[in-house]
Write an enzyme that holds these catalytic residues in place. Sequence first.
Site, PDB file in Angstrom:
ATOM      1  N   ASP A 172       0.856  -1.197   0.000  1.00 44.76           N
ATOM      2  CA  ASP A 172       0.000   0.000   0.000  1.00 44.76           C
ATOM      3  C   ASP A 172       0.889   1.242   0.000  1.00 44.76           C
ATOM      4  OD1 ASP A 172       0.811  -0.545   2.765  1.00 44.76           O
ATOM      5  OD2 ASP A 172      -0.481   1.128   3.295  1.00 44.76           O
ATOM      6  N   HIS A 492       1.664  -8.889  -3.609  1.00 44.36           N
ATOM      7  CA  HIS A 492       0.575  -7.956  -3.285  1.00 44.36           C
ATOM      8  C   HIS A 492       1.239  -6.582  -3.127  1.00 44.36           C
ATOM      9  CE1 HIS A 492      -3.391  -6.876  -1.631  1.00 44.36           C
ATOM     10  NE2 HIS A 492      -2.718  -6.093  -0.803  1.00 44.36           N
ATOM     11  N   ASP A 534       1.526 -17.824  -4.492  1.00 44.66           N
ATOM     12  CA  ASP A 534       2.118 -16.708  -5.238  1.00 44.66           C
ATOM     13  C   ASP A 534       1.018 -16.015  -6.036  1.00 44.66           C
ATOM     14  OD1 ASP A 534       3.711 -14.901  -6.503  1.00 44.66           O
ATOM     15  OD2 ASP A 534       4.669 -16.360  -7.848  1.00 44.66           O
ATOM     16  N   GLU A 543       2.470 -10.193   0.417  1.00 45.61           N
ATOM     17  CA  GLU A 543       2.731  -8.763   0.363  1.00 45.61           C
ATOM     18  C   GLU A 543       4.229  -8.526   0.550  1.00 45.61           C
ATOM     19  OE1 GLU A 543       0.187  -6.349   2.856  1.00 45.61           O
ATOM     20  OE2 GLU A 543       0.905  -4.481   1.946  1.00 45.61           O
TER      21      GLU A 543
END
Length: 563
Positions: A172, A492, A534, A543
């Site tokens: 993020d 991620h 994965d 992530e």
Amino acid sequence: MKRIAIFFIALSAFAAAPTTDIKVDQVGYLPHAPKLAMVAAQTLAKEFSVRRATNDAVALKGKFAEPVKDPDSGDLIQVADFTRLVKPGKYYLEIPGVGKSWTFSIAPDVYARAFYLSMRSYYGQRCGTAVDMGPEFPGYKHAACHLEGAYHESSGKTGPHVSAKGWHDAGDYGRYIVNSGISTGTLLWTWEMFGDRLKQVKLNIPETGDGTPDILNEIRWNLDWMLTMQDQDGGVWQKQTGEHFCGFIPPDKDTLVSFVIGTGKDPYKSSCATGDFAAVMAMAARSFRSFDAPYADKCLRAARLAWAWLEKNPNVVFRNPKGVSTGEYGDGNCADEHLWAAAELWRTTGDEAFNRYFVDHYGALRKAIGPAGPPNWGDVGALALWSYALGHGKDAQAVAAITDDSIGAARQIVDRSSHNGYRISMRPADYVWGSNGVVANYGLQLMVANALHPDAQFVNTALDNLHYLLGRNTFSLSWVTQLGENPYRHPHHRPSASTTEPWPGLLSGGPDKDRQDPAVQKIANGPPARMYVDEQASYSTNETCINWNAPLVFMLAGVLPAK
Ligand SMILES: [Zn+2]
């Protein structure tokens, strides 16, 4: 004839494909360190060859020991030991009836590229600026992001606030002081412990060639953001993020306002964030002193101001305020952050007040150094203790106790690792969200123990943990993007959603026994080390995060050739 020839080419290409049944460190091995490969095949193998990748010539032949069951992965493992092979070169293993391995290298500087990519990944995480990974990685770029900042109502202030610099935390685009604390602290330690071998390493970042070592140039990008998060009274706000996560879009397409977020009530700043901040700024003051004395002074002033706030507000814990759903990094106990701040401030200044605080409080946190669980963002007590000992703390009794604890824990970790199927330091309980970060931090712990009390077994076991991350695991997968012949490919990680291959140098979070997302819940529950997919959607197993990359960087720096 033509058709037959094509058939044979196809057949040999098929026969030549490496098998995931053989697990090697896809980067490689140091010439004079132990060299093991793990094999988990349907049928037991008897002997193996190590061949040169350049001409397929046999460099070494060996036999397998008895297989051992590894309950953490469910694998029946046979170990191929080719430690005797010391000649630098590129090799692969061949095992009759099983196949061939991915190639790997043996060289004194075998981890140089891995260090470069994993440290340079922080440049790829830069916020507040255009990023371009350059001709080496064409197309890996974005325009300046998150330029609009403001005080959130939970911060105790209103109006605009600067949004400048820092690293995106993970997959993020948030920036969090607590996680920046351990990440930046680990990287500053990397510099402090292994600087001789790092100062010439060019990371090909905008500051390269400015006279300051690039690792410090990159660290400074995040320090500069952290400095903007300190209030005038010395307290430090928890984080700067949107109110919620954005979609899987490039950073410059995220138009959510980047808010300075606080606790929602007086004093608005939080103790753990302020303690981490004080520790890191004290370390920065040491590391930057000889390159930029005014900047070192600025960092030290900020550290002292944070310390004064922390003395008045030792127990302000953070929980996400109403309407905010980004990462919390909530921690109910800030005594360890407080001790870390004292240790680093003592080490930097030699002021008796910091020494006194440390000596009065370290006893209660001695258990932070143990064989079960290395440091993490919520528990930095071990970093406090180690820094005091590494910095030759004033209290000889404290230094002796910390050193003894560190050696004892490291010996237990070495012993446990020697009985693990993949020779790693993990207990079944350690396969939590971010387990690869736990692996890397066990490596860090062993290397710190080695700094306090040199022991080749500590370093070799740290290397075993590194081998696991670089491919010697049940999946035969390198868990660093774009590193090795069979790296994972679907982190991620928002910027990687719009590139063919993921952004380079990023460590995956790794298996999570608790399977905390729908993507990993699609596979049947099983042994903890297998609970990984994965897939981009698997935020609990795949992530990336700055605090997992940091101990990887530390370990890699520790095994670069000493200058
Ligand atoms: Zn950004």
